[in-house]
Design an enzyme around this catalytic site. Structure first.
Site, PDB file in Angstrom:
ATOM      1  N   GLY A  10       4.312 -50.212  -3.596  1.00 51.56           N
ATOM      2  CA  GLY A  10       3.269 -49.242  -3.246  1.00 51.56           C
ATOM      3  C   GLY A  10       2.194 -49.110  -4.319  1.00 51.56           C
ATOM      4  O   GLY A  10       2.146 -49.895  -5.275  1.00 51.56           O
ATOM      5  N   LEU A  11       1.343 -48.109  -4.141  1.00 54.75           N
ATOM      6  CA  LEU A  11       0.228 -47.859  -5.076  1.00 54.75           C
ATOM      7  C   LEU A  11       0.716 -47.741  -6.525  1.00 54.75           C
ATOM      8  O   LEU A  11       0.231 -48.437  -7.423  1.00 54.75           O
ATOM      9  CB  LEU A  11      -0.479 -46.558  -4.647  1.00 54.75           C
ATOM     10  N   TYR A 137       7.544 -32.207   2.911  1.00 55.55           N
ATOM     11  CA  TYR A 137       7.453 -33.094   1.736  1.00 55.55           C
ATOM     12  C   TYR A 137       7.735 -32.303   0.460  1.00 55.55           C
ATOM     13  O   TYR A 137       8.489 -32.737  -0.409  1.00 55.55           O
ATOM     14  CB  TYR A 137       6.044 -33.677   1.704  1.00 55.55           C
ATOM     15  N   ARG A 209      -9.466 -30.838  -6.652  1.00 59.11           N
ATOM     16  CA  ARG A 209      -8.325 -31.698  -6.986  1.00 59.11           C
ATOM     17  C   ARG A 209      -8.494 -32.300  -8.375  1.00 59.11           C
ATOM     18  O   ARG A 209      -9.624 -32.560  -8.805  1.00 59.11           O
ATOM     19  CB  ARG A 209      -8.214 -32.869  -5.977  1.00 59.11           C
TER      20      ARG A 209
HETATM   21  P1  NAP Z   1       2.946 -45.756  -1.307  1.00 58.48           P
HETATM   22  O1  NAP Z   1       1.834 -46.592  -1.803  1.00 58.48           O
HETATM   23  O2  NAP Z   1       2.916 -45.266   0.098  1.00 58.48           O
HETATM   24  O3  NAP Z   1       4.306 -46.545  -1.567  1.00 58.48           O
HETATM   25  C1  NAP Z   1       5.513 -46.049  -1.064  1.00 58.48           C
HETATM   26  C2  NAP Z   1       6.608 -46.983  -1.501  1.00 58.48           C
HETATM   27  O4  NAP Z   1       7.854 -46.478  -1.007  1.00 58.48           O
HETATM   28  C3  NAP Z   1       6.454 -48.405  -0.946  1.00 58.48           C
HETATM   29  O5  NAP Z   1       6.899 -49.319  -1.922  1.00 58.48           O
HETATM   30  C4  NAP Z   1       7.385 -48.393   0.256  1.00 58.48           C
HETATM   31  O6  NAP Z   1       7.891 -49.674   0.586  1.00 58.48           O
HETATM   32  C5  NAP Z   1       8.502 -47.502  -0.274  1.00 58.48           C
HETATM   33  N1  NAP Z   1       9.302 -46.907   0.786  1.00 58.48           N
HETATM   34  C6  NAP Z   1       8.891 -45.997   1.710  1.00 58.48           C
HETATM   35  N2  NAP Z   1       9.904 -45.706   2.556  1.00 58.48           N
HETATM   36  C7  NAP Z   1      10.980 -46.440   2.140  1.00 58.48           C
HETATM   37  C8  NAP Z   1      12.309 -46.583   2.597  1.00 58.48           C
HETATM   38  N3  NAP Z   1      12.768 -45.896   3.660  1.00 58.48           N
HETATM   39  N4  NAP Z   1      13.125 -47.443   1.948  1.00 58.48           N
HETATM   40  C9  NAP Z   1      12.681 -48.134   0.888  1.00 58.48           C
HETATM   41  N5  NAP Z   1      11.448 -48.030   0.385  1.00 58.48           N
HETATM   42  C10 NAP Z   1      10.593 -47.206   1.017  1.00 58.48           C
HETATM   43  O7  NAP Z   1       3.129 -44.440  -2.210  1.00 58.48           O
HETATM   44  P2  NAP Z   1       2.666 -44.153  -3.707  1.00 58.48           P
HETATM   45  O8  NAP Z   1       1.378 -43.432  -3.622  1.00 58.48           O
HETATM   46  O9  NAP Z   1       2.802 -45.380  -4.528  1.00 58.48           O
HETATM   47  O10 NAP Z   1       3.761 -43.095  -4.125  1.00 58.48           O
HETATM   48  C11 NAP Z   1       4.747 -43.375  -5.097  1.00 58.48           C
HETATM   49  C12 NAP Z   1       5.407 -42.070  -5.506  1.00 58.48           C
HETATM   50  O11 NAP Z   1       4.436 -41.203  -6.088  1.00 58.48           O
HETATM   51  C13 NAP Z   1       6.033 -41.288  -4.354  1.00 58.48           C
HETATM   52  O12 NAP Z   1       7.274 -40.765  -4.746  1.00 58.48           O
HETATM   53  C14 NAP Z   1       5.031 -40.176  -4.084  1.00 58.48           C
HETATM   54  O13 NAP Z   1       5.653 -39.056  -3.527  1.00 58.48           O
HETATM   55  C15 NAP Z   1       4.516 -39.929  -5.478  1.00 58.48           C
HETATM   56  N6  NAP Z   1       3.174 -39.307  -5.546  1.00 58.48           N
HETATM   57  C16 NAP Z   1       2.097 -39.926  -4.954  1.00 58.48           C
HETATM   58  C17 NAP Z   1       0.849 -39.326  -5.044  1.00 58.48           C
HETATM   59  C18 NAP Z   1      -0.371 -39.933  -4.410  1.00 58.48           C
HETATM   60  O14 NAP Z   1      -1.449 -39.290  -4.431  1.00 58.48           O
HETATM   61  N7  NAP Z   1      -0.302 -41.143  -3.863  1.00 58.48           N
HETATM   62  C19 NAP Z   1       0.695 -38.114  -5.735  1.00 58.48           C
HETATM   63  C20 NAP Z   1       1.811 -37.535  -6.350  1.00 58.48           C
HETATM   64  C21 NAP Z   1       3.040 -38.153  -6.249  1.00 58.48           C
HETATM   65  P3  NAP Z   1       7.056 -50.674   1.592  1.00 58.48           P
HETATM   66  O15 NAP Z   1       5.836 -51.129   0.806  1.00 58.48           O
HETATM   67  O16 NAP Z   1       7.995 -51.773   1.865  1.00 58.48           O
HETATM   68  O17 NAP Z   1       6.695 -49.826   2.775  1.00 58.48           O
HETATM   69  O1  GFB Z   2      -5.629 -36.375  -0.525  1.00 58.87           O
HETATM   70  P1  GFB Z   2      -5.545 -35.385   0.568  1.00 58.87           P
HETATM   71  O2  GFB Z   2      -5.400 -35.886   1.943  1.00 58.87           O
HETATM   72  O3  GFB Z   2      -4.326 -34.430   0.374  1.00 58.87           O
HETATM   73  O4  GFB Z   2      -6.879 -34.480   0.438  1.00 58.87           O
HETATM   74  P2  GFB Z   2      -3.996 -33.096  -0.437  1.00 58.87           P
HETATM   75  C1  GFB Z   2      -7.174 -33.524   1.410  1.00 58.87           C
HETATM   76  C2  GFB Z   2      -8.490 -32.822   1.097  1.00 58.87           C
HETATM   77  O5  GFB Z   2      -9.580 -33.734   1.198  1.00 58.87           O
HETATM   78  C3  GFB Z   2      -8.763 -31.718   2.106  1.00 58.87           C
HETATM   79  C4  GFB Z   2     -10.420 -33.370   2.301  1.00 58.87           C
HETATM   80  O6  GFB Z   2      -9.543 -30.713   1.535  1.00 58.87           O
HETATM   81  C5  GFB Z   2      -9.545 -32.488   3.185  1.00 58.87           C
HETATM   82  O7  GFB Z   2     -10.312 -31.613   4.005  1.00 58.87           O
HETATM   83  N1  GFB Z   2     -10.927 -34.606   2.944  1.00 58.87           N
HETATM   84  C6  GFB Z   2     -12.246 -34.897   3.171  1.00 58.87           C
HETATM   85  C7  GFB Z   2     -10.202 -35.641   3.383  1.00 58.87           C
HETATM   86  N2  GFB Z   2     -12.367 -36.080   3.776  1.00 58.87           N
HETATM   87  C8  GFB Z   2     -11.110 -36.578   3.899  1.00 58.87           C
HETATM   88  C9  GFB Z   2     -10.602 -37.808   4.424  1.00 58.87           C
HETATM   89  O8  GFB Z   2     -11.318 -38.683   4.904  1.00 58.87           O
HETATM   90  N3  GFB Z   2      -9.245 -37.991   4.353  1.00 58.87           N
HETATM   91  C10 GFB Z   2      -8.405 -37.056   3.820  1.00 58.87           C
HETATM   92  N4  GFB Z   2      -7.086 -37.316   3.754  1.00 58.87           N
HETATM   93  N5  GFB Z   2      -8.860 -35.865   3.351  1.00 58.87           N
HETATM   94  C11 GFB Z   2      -1.667 -34.113  -0.230  1.00 58.87           C
HETATM   95  C12 GFB Z   2      -0.340 -33.625   0.285  1.00 58.87           C
HETATM   96  O9  GFB Z   2      -2.456 -33.030  -0.239  1.00 58.87           O
HETATM   97  O10 GFB Z   2      -1.576 -34.537  -1.593  1.00 58.87           O
HETATM   98  C13 GFB Z   2       0.694 -34.604   0.084  1.00 58.87           C
HETATM   99  O11 GFB Z   2      -0.466 -33.278   1.655  1.00 58.87           O
HETATM  100  C14 GFB Z   2       0.613 -35.359  -1.241  1.00 58.87           C
HETATM  101  O12 GFB Z   2       1.913 -33.963   0.250  1.00 58.87           O
HETATM  102  C15 GFB Z   2      -0.769 -35.559  -1.816  1.00 58.87           C
HETATM  103  O13 GFB Z   2       1.425 -34.796  -2.197  1.00 58.87           O
HETATM  104  C16 GFB Z   2      -0.787 -35.875  -3.303  1.00 58.87           C
HETATM  105  O14 GFB Z   2      -4.339 -33.207  -1.870  1.00 58.87           O
HETATM  106  O15 GFB Z   2      -4.549 -31.939   0.298  1.00 58.87           O
END
Ligand code: NAP
Ligand code: GFB
Length: 315
Positions: A10-11, A137, A209
């Site tokens: 993932g990311l 979540y 954010r």
């Molecule tokens: P992501 O790009 O969606 O990647 C998710 C990863 O989890 C992928 O490698 C996926 O595998 C794997 N995965 C999902 N379901 C699975 C399952 N059932 N069994 C095995 N592997 C599975 O997410 P990310 O953004 O990198 O997130 C990584 C961590 O950071 C997560 O714990 C997330 O909660 C946390 N986090 C993310 C953000 C954010 O803004 N993105 C913010 C705060 C915390 P596949 O590629 O094979 O699907």
């Molecule tokens: O990153 P995001 O989807 O999640 O951002 P959260 C949502 C904010 O961006 C809201 C605005 O204020 C939306 O109204 N927004 C504007 C948009 N344009 C867009 C668009 O095109 N796409 C999206 N997605 N939003 C998530 C949590 O919250 O944060 C998850 O729901 C996760 O659980 C993640 O942990 C880090 O920051 O609101």
């Protein structure tokens, strides 16, 4: 040290992979294995135990999760709860069974109480209900913190967690409907520019954010794995002064992609949580000199990556 990374495709996982490759000399004596869901479906205890038995790791970075932006959370709160509860329980128990000495899991600042004082710090996780938009979540992630404390209490393990703010970077999920705000806006702006149409930003643009670049987060993950000694989690965030509004974020995307069309706000769409301003004092205490890539530079690199990799990017 044999490090198993769940969610390695993932990311965040691919960013850690990149940093490990760049820092090859700093990683001497470390063997890294990056898993995707193709290696094991971690919602299954049997598949999780099998993959841990196969690799026999000493250390684990646990990233695998059902992940998504605000709108995916609003539609699928129950699925977020169930999948993540199963994944987390299976991973920690399988790690325990093969004698893993350290696990670093990943929480998120969206799991903190919605009604709170700011800035949020590590002591406040369980002080009240999270924002209703990501109830499933957030509670599943909170339970990881509970489990970490209990594995320490009962078995003396150093199973800990980091708490990043909103992450972005190359290899993100650029799905408009299901992804986070920055990859969503990058994808929408790319299309609006191509089709000479307005960019539609969802919500009012006023929520705020703190964004962390995935490569900065990856560097911090390596430090936590190697050196952070606590079971208590640690917030990984840029400073409070670097918090931006969604409007400012949209304007930065417009600038990075050189979009000259109209920008409109669809206020029928949810704003989600208005803010979740996090304090990085604990991190700064440990790492006073850690350098965060400036937001606009990181955003430009991410936009360039998306344009170059448009055909194969996740979207
Ligand atoms: P992501 O790009 O969606 O990647 C998710 C990863 O989890 C992928 O490698 C996926 O595998 C794997 N995965 C999902 N379901 C699975 C399952 N059932 N069994 C095995 N592997 C599975 O997410 P990310 O953004 O990198 O997130 C990584 C961590 O950071 C997560 O714990 C997330 O909660 C946390 N986090 C993310 C953000 C954010 O803004 N993105 C913010 C705060 C915390 P596949 O590629 O094979 O699907
Ligand atoms: O990153 P995001 O989807 O999640 O951002 P959260 C949502 C904010 O961006 C809201 C605005 O204020 C939306 O109204 N927004 C504007 C948009 N344009 C867009 C668009 O095109 N796409 C999206 N997605 N939003 C998530 C949590 O919250 O944060 C998850 O729901 C996760 O659980 C993640 O942990 C880090 O920051 O609101």
């Amino acid at each position: 040290m044999k490090v198993l990374v769940t969610g390695g495709s993932g990311l965040v996982g691919l960013s850690i992979q990149q940093v490990v490759e760049e820092e090859r000399t700093g990683c001497e004596g470390e063997d890294w294995i990056f898993l995707s869901s193709k290696d094991a479906n971690l919602t299954s205890l049997k598949e999780t135990q099998d993959v841990f038995q196969k690799h026999q790791p000493t250390h684990v970075i646990h990233l695998a999760a059902m992940v998504g932006g605000l709108f995916k959370n609003l539609n699928r709160n129950l699925d977020f709860w169930r999948n993540n509860i199963h994944i987390n329980d299976n991973v920690l128990q399988a790690a325990h069974e093969v004698g893993v000495v350290k696990v670093v899991s990943c929480l998120s600042t969206c799991i903190f109480p919605d009604k709170t004082t700011y800035p949020i710090n590590e002591t406040m996780i369980h002080n009240g209900p999270p924002h209703e938009s990501n109830f499933g979540y957030a509670y599943a992630k909170r339970m990881l913190d509970v489990q970490n404390r209990l594995y320490f209490q009962q078995h003396g393990h150093c199973y800990t967690a980091v708490i990043p703010t909103n992450v972005f970077g190359p290899h993100d999920n650029f799905s408009i409907e299901e992804g986070h705000v920055l990859p969503g806006l990058i994808h929408k702006t790319y299309i609006a520019k191509k089709e000479r149409k307005p960019l539609v930003v969802w919500g009012s643009g006023t929520p705020k954010r703190q964004f962390i670049y995935s490569l900065d987060l990856a560097r911090l993950f390596l430090w936590v794995l190697r050196e952070y000694p606590e079971v208590e989690p640690i917030i990984l965030s840029v400073g409070e002064e670097d918090e931006v509004s969604i409007k400012e974020a949209a304007e930065a995307v417009v600038e990075a992609l050189d979009f000259e069309g109209k920008v409109v706000y669809d206020t029928h769409k949810s704003d989600g949580q208005l803010k979740k301003t996090a304090c990085n004092a604990k991190l700064r205490n440990y790492r006073p000199d850690f350098y965060f890539t400036p937001f606009k530079q990181a955003l430009k690199e991410t936009c360039d990556w998306f344009v170059t990799n448009y055909d194969t990017a996740r979207k």
